[in-house]
Design an enzyme around this catalytic site. Structure first.
Site, PDB file in Angstrom:
ATOM      1  N   LYS A  15       0.799  -1.198   0.000  1.00  0.00           N
ATOM      2  CA  LYS A  15       0.000   0.000   0.000  1.00  0.00           C
ATOM      3  C   LYS A  15       0.845   1.266   0.000  1.00  0.00           C
ATOM      4  O   LYS A  15       0.388   2.346  -0.357  1.00  0.00           O
ATOM      5  CB  LYS A  15      -0.891   0.021   1.263  1.00  0.00           C
ATOM      6  CG  LYS A  15      -1.859  -1.112   1.378  1.00  0.00           C
ATOM      7  CD  LYS A  15      -2.611  -1.028   2.738  1.00  0.00           C
ATOM      8  CE  LYS A  15      -3.516  -2.235   2.871  1.00  0.00           C
ATOM      9  NZ  LYS A  15      -4.005  -2.395   4.246  1.00  0.00           N
TER      10      LYS A  15
ATOM     11  N   GLU B 201       7.819   2.555  -5.807  1.00  0.00           N
ATOM     12  CA  GLU B 201       7.886   2.021  -4.440  1.00  0.00           C
ATOM     13  C   GLU B 201       8.084   3.193  -3.473  1.00  0.00           C
ATOM     14  O   GLU B 201       8.705   4.202  -3.826  1.00  0.00           O
ATOM     15  CB  GLU B 201       9.047   1.013  -4.387  1.00  0.00           C
ATOM     16  CG  GLU B 201       9.341   0.399  -3.041  1.00  0.00           C
ATOM     17  CD  GLU B 201       8.233  -0.509  -2.497  1.00  0.00           C
ATOM     18  OE1 GLU B 201       7.101  -0.024  -2.356  1.00  0.00           O
ATOM     19  OE2 GLU B 201       8.521  -1.677  -2.186  1.00  0.00           O
TER      20      GLU B 201
ATOM     21  N   ASP C 236      14.622  -0.734   1.162  1.00  0.00           N
ATOM     22  CA  ASP C 236      15.327  -0.959   2.418  1.00  0.00           C
ATOM     23  C   ASP C 236      16.370  -2.062   2.170  1.00  0.00           C
ATOM     24  O   ASP C 236      17.438  -1.799   1.637  1.00  0.00           O
ATOM     25  CB  ASP C 236      14.265  -1.332   3.456  1.00  0.00           C
ATOM     26  CG  ASP C 236      14.787  -1.454   4.851  1.00  0.00           C
ATOM     27  OD1 ASP C 236      15.741  -0.738   5.191  1.00  0.00           O
ATOM     28  OD2 ASP C 236      14.233  -2.247   5.640  1.00  0.00           O
TER      29      ASP C 236
ATOM     30  N   ASP D 255       3.484   3.589   6.734  1.00  0.00           N
ATOM     31  CA  ASP D 255       2.791   3.380   8.006  1.00  0.00           C
ATOM     32  C   ASP D 255       3.683   2.772   9.082  1.00  0.00           C
ATOM     33  O   ASP D 255       4.768   2.262   8.813  1.00  0.00           O
ATOM     34  CB  ASP D 255       1.606   2.417   7.798  1.00  0.00           C
ATOM     35  CG  ASP D 255       2.064   0.963   7.712  1.00  0.00           C
ATOM     36  OD1 ASP D 255       3.017   0.690   6.951  1.00  0.00           O
ATOM     37  OD2 ASP D 255       1.488   0.115   8.409  1.00  0.00           O
TER      38      ASP D 255
END
Ligand code: 5GP
Length: 180
Positions: free
Chosen positions: A42, A98, A102, A158
C-alpha cells in the site's frame, strides 16, 4: 500530525518539489514512448498519485500488493504476491513505483518476476532509499531522497497501519515503538 510521536524529515512542500523533479526527469527519459506505471501497495499509493500527475507522457497504471515471509526484521527474501497485476505487461516499458527501498529483497523479487513476463524494460522509482540496509543488489533508477537507517512514516508509509495520511515524511520517535 502529532509532533510528540514524530520528527519531520521532509515537509509536504519539499516533497512536492522533489516529486516534480522526478516527474520531469521521467518524462524526458521516456519521451516518445509509453509507460506502464506499477505501484506497490500500500505504501506507494500517495507518492504514485502525486508522481503520475507530474509525468507528461502517455501511460497506463496498475498495482501489485506483496508481503514478505517472516518478520520485518528477519525476512527470508521470499515474497508472496497478494494482488497481482490486472493486465499483461508483454512488450511494455514498466516503471515500478515504491515508497522506500530498504533491504532490497522485495524489489529484487518483483523486478525478476516482471522481467520474466516479457516486458521491454523495467525501471524502479522510489521516494526514499536506505542503501545502508541493502541485502539484495537493487539500484533504483530514480530516487527521491537517500536517507540513513531511521524508521520513517507519513506520505503513504505506516507504522502498524497508522500515519499514512501524514503529509510529511517523518522519523517515528523510538518512544512510540518501544511502548508497543
Ligand atoms: P525491502 O524488501 O526493501 O526491505 O522492503 C521494503 C518495504 O519495507 C517497503 O515497501 C516498506 O513497506 C517497508 N519499510 C522499509 N523501511 C521502512 C521504513 O522506514 N518505514 C516504513 N513505514 N516502512 C518501511
Amino acid at each position: 500530525m502529532n509532533l510528540k510521536e514524530v520528527d519531520v524529515l521532509f515537509t509536504a512542500e519539499e516533497i512536492r518539489e522533489k516529486v516534480k523533479e522526478l516527474g520531469n526527469k521521467i518524462s524526458a527519459d521516456y519521451e516518445g514512448e509509453s509507460l506502464l506505471v506499477v505501484g506497490i501497495l500500500k505504501g506507494a499509493f500517495v507518492f504514485m498519485a502525486d508522481l503520475i500527475r507530474e509525468i507528461d507522457i502517455p501511460m497506463e497504471i496498475d498495482f501489485m500488493s506483496v508481503s514478505s515471509y517472516g518478520t520485518s526484521s528477519e525476512t527470508s527474501g521470499e515474497v508472496r504476491i497478494m494482488k497481482d497485476l490486472d493486465f499483461s505487461i508483454e512488450g511494455k516499458n514498466v516503471l515500478v513505483i515504491e515508497d522506500i527501498v530498504d533491504t532490497g529483497l522485495t524489489l529484487n523479487y518483483i523486478s525478476k518476476i516482471l522481467k520474466q513476463r516479457g516486458c521491454s524494460s523495467v525501471k524502479i522509482c522510489c521516494l526514499l532509499d536506505k542503501p545502508s540496509r541493502r541485502r539484495s543488489p537493487v539500484i533504483p533508477d530514480y530516487i527521491g531522497y537517500t536517507i540513513p537507517d531511521n524508521f520513517v512514516v507519513g506520505y503513504g508509509l505506516d507504522y502498524s497501519g497508522r500515519y499514512r495520511n501524514y503529509p510529511a515524511v517523518c522519523i517515528l520517535k523510538p518512544s512510540v515503538y518501544n511502548n508497543d
